[in-house]
Design an enzyme around this catalytic site. Sequence first.
Site, PDB file in Angstrom:
ATOM      1  N   ASP A   1      57.596  24.519  73.533  1.00 17.77           N
ATOM      2  CA  ASP A   1      58.380  25.747  73.666  1.00 17.77           C
ATOM      3  C   ASP A   1      59.726  25.702  72.964  1.00 17.77           C
ATOM      4  OD1 ASP A   1      59.658  24.016  75.556  1.00 17.77           O
ATOM      5  OD2 ASP A   1      60.505  25.801  76.487  1.00 17.77           O
ATOM      6  N   GLU A   2      59.928  24.743  72.106  1.00 15.53           N
ATOM      7  CA  GLU A   2      61.243  24.570  71.495  1.00 15.53           C
ATOM      8  C   GLU A   2      61.091  24.134  70.057  1.00 15.53           C
ATOM      9  OE1 GLU A   2      64.667  21.842  72.842  1.00 15.53           O
ATOM     10  OE2 GLU A   2      63.278  21.965  74.518  1.00 15.53           O
TER      11      GLU A   2
HETATM   12 MG   LIG Z   1      62.491  26.000  77.258  1.00 15.28          MG
END
Ligand SMILES: [Mg+2]
Length: 366
Positions: free
Chosen positions: A115-116
């Site tokens: 998610d990054e």
């Molecule tokens: Mg995050």
Amino acid sequence: MSESDTMPGAPVAVRKIIHIDMDAFYASVEQRDNPELRGKPVAVGGSAARGVVAAASYEARKFGVRSAMPSVTAKRQCPDLIFVRPRFEVYKAISRQIRDIFAEHTPIIEPLSLDEAYLDVTENLQGIPLARDIALKIRAKIKAETGLTASAGISYNKFLAKLASDHRKPDGQFVISPEMGPAFVETLPVGKFHGIGPATAAKMNALGLFTGRDIRNQSLEFMNANFGKSGAYYYWISRGVDERPVRANRTRKSVGAENTFSTDLDAFDALVAELRPLVDKVWRHCEATGNRGRTVTVKIKFADFEIITRSRSVAAAIAGRDELERLACGLLEAEMPLPKRVRLLGVSLSSLHTAGEAEPQLTLGI
Ligand SMILES: [Mg+2]
């Protein structure tokens, strides 16, 4: 400016880096897919007696629930906490979706987790001048396509971009300009520095270093003597300086571009004219990422949707755009005359490696 305030070596042009971070990712996905969880304290993972929380919703965070917290502790902090089983296949699919959105703007994407990611948008594919506008576009598209929110940090290096993405979370973004960088770091507690863990932070505190300013007041020699190899990194980030490049995903096996025509084509000249911008695109990607390859593939999709591919490998990595074009055109020419009209052409390059490493040695070095 004293000499110690500048980096050694040639000055690097100002980069534009975006750090994108999905907000409470796993927990938000679970709340998206199960309306009963919305507005409630949710912990993903950790349902087993001795498990730990993998991710917590913002509602749970209000009670102090954090990722990596033992579930027993989390439940004590927040008695109404709802534990949900993680669904990694779903998270991975969304992760691929957001990476495709990033790839609309730059090939230089360095994922840190599902998610990054860091994005280098100094040169970006849509030619958008302001990185903050790219971040807005990316976040809006993530929202539209996944129903989830992301936050973004925009700055001139990775360290500050990551700090910035935390600054307006959730669903926000923040810019740290070159003028703001050093001041931003000055008051920051050392424990908040990315790359300084609890043990190092404690050691710094013991040496009287509590904020960026405290580190900044030390000499490079002092930092090296006390923190070994990491000393120089801390020394420079306390000045807002971080020259680490965004490293594009190295697992990528090929780079390609294709285009569907508005009307089907069959003339060689017309097809070559369509091939050239694809070659440009592939080569731009190679230049941006430092990837080099030895195998060129041309894909031809006919009007009836039949697809053929033709490849050719050369001994040494293709060194330039023109060589790539010559090889691609050669593959197309060998298929002339074509049996049917063509609706799509594609060019790709594979057998990739990063320039300067892992290339098969063809001549002996001295
Ligand atoms: Mg995050």
